[in-house]
Design a protein around this motif. Sequence first.
Motif, PDB file in Angstrom:
ATOM      1  N   PHE A 177       0.862  -1.177   0.000  1.00 13.36           N
ATOM      2  CA  PHE A 177       0.000   0.000   0.000  1.00 13.36           C
ATOM      3  C   PHE A 177       0.897   1.225   0.000  1.00 13.36           C
ATOM      4  O   PHE A 177       2.102   1.105   0.200  1.00 13.36           O
ATOM      5  CB  PHE A 177      -0.912   0.029   1.238  1.00 13.36           C
ATOM      6  CG  PHE A 177      -0.143  -0.011   2.530  1.00 13.36           C
ATOM      7  CD1 PHE A 177       0.286   1.159   3.143  1.00 13.36           C
ATOM      8  CD2 PHE A 177       0.168  -1.224   3.131  1.00 13.36           C
ATOM      9  CE1 PHE A 177       1.012   1.126   4.333  1.00 13.36           C
ATOM     10  CE2 PHE A 177       0.887  -1.260   4.323  1.00 13.36           C
ATOM     11  CZ  PHE A 177       1.306  -0.085   4.924  1.00 13.36           C
ATOM     12  N   THR A 178       0.313   2.396  -0.242  1.00  8.47           N
ATOM     13  CA  THR A 178       1.068   3.638  -0.091  1.00  8.47           C
ATOM     14  C   THR A 178       0.582   4.329   1.180  1.00  8.47           C
ATOM     15  O   THR A 178      -0.582   4.170   1.573  1.00  8.47           O
ATOM     16  CB  THR A 178       0.882   4.582  -1.293  1.00  8.47           C
ATOM     17  OG1 THR A 178      -0.489   4.933  -1.398  1.00  8.47           O
ATOM     18  CG2 THR A 178       1.361   3.947  -2.589  1.00  8.47           C
ATOM     19  N   ILE A 179       1.441   5.059   1.810  1.00  7.09           N
ATOM     20  CA  ILE A 179       1.079   5.775   3.031  1.00  7.09           C
ATOM     21  C   ILE A 179      -0.048   6.760   2.735  1.00  7.09           C
ATOM     22  O   ILE A 179      -0.982   6.903   3.517  1.00  7.09           O
ATOM     23  CB  ILE A 179       2.302   6.515   3.622  1.00  7.09           C
ATOM     24  CG1 ILE A 179       3.394   5.509   3.996  1.00  7.09           C
ATOM     25  CG2 ILE A 179       1.907   7.369   4.804  1.00  7.09           C
ATOM     26  CD1 ILE A 179       3.020   4.515   5.069  1.00  7.09           C
ATOM     27  N   GLU A 180       0.008   7.404   1.571  1.00  4.49           N
ATOM     28  CA  GLU A 180      -1.036   8.361   1.177  1.00  4.49           C
ATOM     29  C   GLU A 180      -2.409   7.686   1.107  1.00  4.49           C
ATOM     30  O   GLU A 180      -3.400   8.221   1.586  1.00  4.49           O
ATOM     31  CB  GLU A 180      -0.669   8.977  -0.166  1.00  4.49           C
ATOM     32  CG  GLU A 180      -1.590  10.092  -0.591  1.00  4.49           C
ATOM     33  CD  GLU A 180      -1.081  10.763  -1.853  1.00  4.49           C
ATOM     34  OE1 GLU A 180      -1.858  10.830  -2.812  1.00  4.49           O
ATOM     35  OE2 GLU A 180       0.077  11.196  -1.861  1.00  4.49           O
ATOM     36  N   ALA A 181      -2.479   6.478   0.526  1.00  5.42           N
ATOM     37  CA  ALA A 181      -3.746   5.743   0.445  1.00  5.42           C
ATOM     38  C   ALA A 181      -4.219   5.328   1.836  1.00  5.42           C
ATOM     39  O   ALA A 181      -5.413   5.386   2.138  1.00  5.42           O
ATOM     40  CB  ALA A 181      -3.588   4.521  -0.441  1.00  5.42           C
ATOM     41  N   LEU A 182      -3.299   4.936   2.687  1.00  4.05           N
ATOM     42  CA  LEU A 182      -3.651   4.542   4.050  1.00  4.05           C
ATOM     43  C   LEU A 182      -4.237   5.726   4.817  1.00  4.05           C
ATOM     44  O   LEU A 182      -5.246   5.588   5.510  1.00  4.05           O
ATOM     45  CB  LEU A 182      -2.415   4.001   4.771  1.00  4.05           C
ATOM     46  CG  LEU A 182      -2.600   3.472   6.173  1.00  4.05           C
ATOM     47  CD1 LEU A 182      -3.489   2.241   6.159  1.00  4.05           C
ATOM     48  CD2 LEU A 182      -1.257   3.135   6.787  1.00  4.05           C
ATOM     49  N   LEU A 183      -3.646   6.891   4.673  1.00  2.00           N
ATOM     50  CA  LEU A 183      -4.158   8.083   5.348  1.00  2.00           C
ATOM     51  C   LEU A 183      -5.520   8.492   4.798  1.00  2.00           C
ATOM     52  O   LEU A 183      -6.388   8.932   5.547  1.00  2.00           O
ATOM     53  CB  LEU A 183      -3.164   9.233   5.220  1.00  2.00           C
ATOM     54  CG  LEU A 183      -1.853   9.051   5.984  1.00  2.00           C
ATOM     55  CD1 LEU A 183      -0.894  10.186   5.659  1.00  2.00           C
ATOM     56  CD2 LEU A 183      -2.094   8.944   7.466  1.00  2.00           C
ATOM     57  N   ALA A 184      -5.722   8.347   3.508  1.00  2.00           N
ATOM     58  CA  ALA A 184      -7.018   8.688   2.903  1.00  2.00           C
ATOM     59  C   ALA A 184      -8.111   7.779   3.453  1.00  2.00           C
ATOM     60  O   ALA A 184      -9.215   8.233   3.750  1.00  2.00           O
ATOM     61  CB  ALA A 184      -6.946   8.577   1.390  1.00  2.00           C
ATOM     62  N   ASP A 185      -7.814   6.491   3.624  1.00  2.00           N
ATOM     63  CA  ASP A 185      -8.788   5.553   4.191  1.00  2.00           C
ATOM     64  C   ASP A 185      -9.120   5.898   5.630  1.00  2.00           C
ATOM     65  O   ASP A 185     -10.261   5.802   6.054  1.00  2.00           O
ATOM     66  CB  ASP A 185      -8.266   4.121   4.130  1.00  2.00           C
ATOM     67  CG  ASP A 185      -8.314   3.544   2.732  1.00  2.00           C
ATOM     68  OD1 ASP A 185      -9.001   4.120   1.869  1.00  2.00           O
ATOM     69  OD2 ASP A 185      -7.665   2.508   2.508  1.00  2.00           O
ATOM     70  N   SER A 186      -8.148   6.328   6.405  1.00  2.00           N
ATOM     71  CA  SER A 186      -8.399   6.636   7.812  1.00  2.00           C
ATOM     72  C   SER A 186      -9.269   7.887   7.948  1.00  2.00           C
ATOM     73  O   SER A 186     -10.055   7.991   8.880  1.00  2.00           O
ATOM     74  CB  SER A 186      -7.083   6.814   8.578  1.00  2.00           C
ATOM     75  OG  SER A 186      -6.429   7.986   8.190  1.00  2.00           O
ATOM     76  N   GLN A 187      -9.179   8.822   7.027  1.00  2.00           N
ATOM     77  CA  GLN A 187     -10.020  10.014   7.081  1.00  2.00           C
ATOM     78  C   GLN A 187     -11.474   9.653   6.809  1.00  2.00           C
ATOM     79  O   GLN A 187     -12.374  10.216   7.408  1.00  2.00           O
ATOM     80  CB  GLN A 187      -9.526  11.050   6.079  1.00  2.00           C
ATOM     81  CG  GLN A 187      -8.190  11.647   6.482  1.00  2.00           C
ATOM     82  CD  GLN A 187      -7.605  12.542   5.402  1.00  2.00           C
ATOM     83  OE1 GLN A 187      -8.176  12.711   4.338  1.00  2.00           O
ATOM     84  NE2 GLN A 187      -6.448  13.106   5.683  1.00  2.00           N
ATOM     85  N   VAL A 188     -11.731   8.685   5.930  1.00  2.00           N
ATOM     86  CA  VAL A 188     -13.093   8.235   5.643  1.00  2.00           C
ATOM     87  C   VAL A 188     -13.699   7.595   6.882  1.00  2.00           C
ATOM     88  O   VAL A 188     -14.835   7.857   7.251  1.00  2.00           O
ATOM     89  CB  VAL A 188     -13.097   7.247   4.453  1.00  2.00           C
ATOM     90  CG1 VAL A 188     -14.449   6.594   4.299  1.00  2.00           C
ATOM     91  CG2 VAL A 188     -12.695   7.969   3.173  1.00  2.00           C
TER      92      VAL A 188
END
Length: 64
Positions: free
Chosen positions: A42-53
């Motif tokens: 995964f990318t850190i950016e994608a992981l952070l985007a999921d956590s905001q949702v």
Amino acid sequence: MDTPNIRICKHCEAPYDWRRSPSSSLKMTYCGSLCERADLGFTIEALLADSQVVRSAWRELLAA
């Protein structure tokens, strides 16, 4: 060549200038987001985007 700015990618082991890496979070580790994703899954950016949702969903539930 500016050797202090040249790093070796952790995934593909290619030399790269970390200042030009498109990886938004791990510029000093991976030459790009493709190597970041290939190595971590995964990318850190994608992981952070999921956590905001998830956070916004909890806010709606707690506000009710």
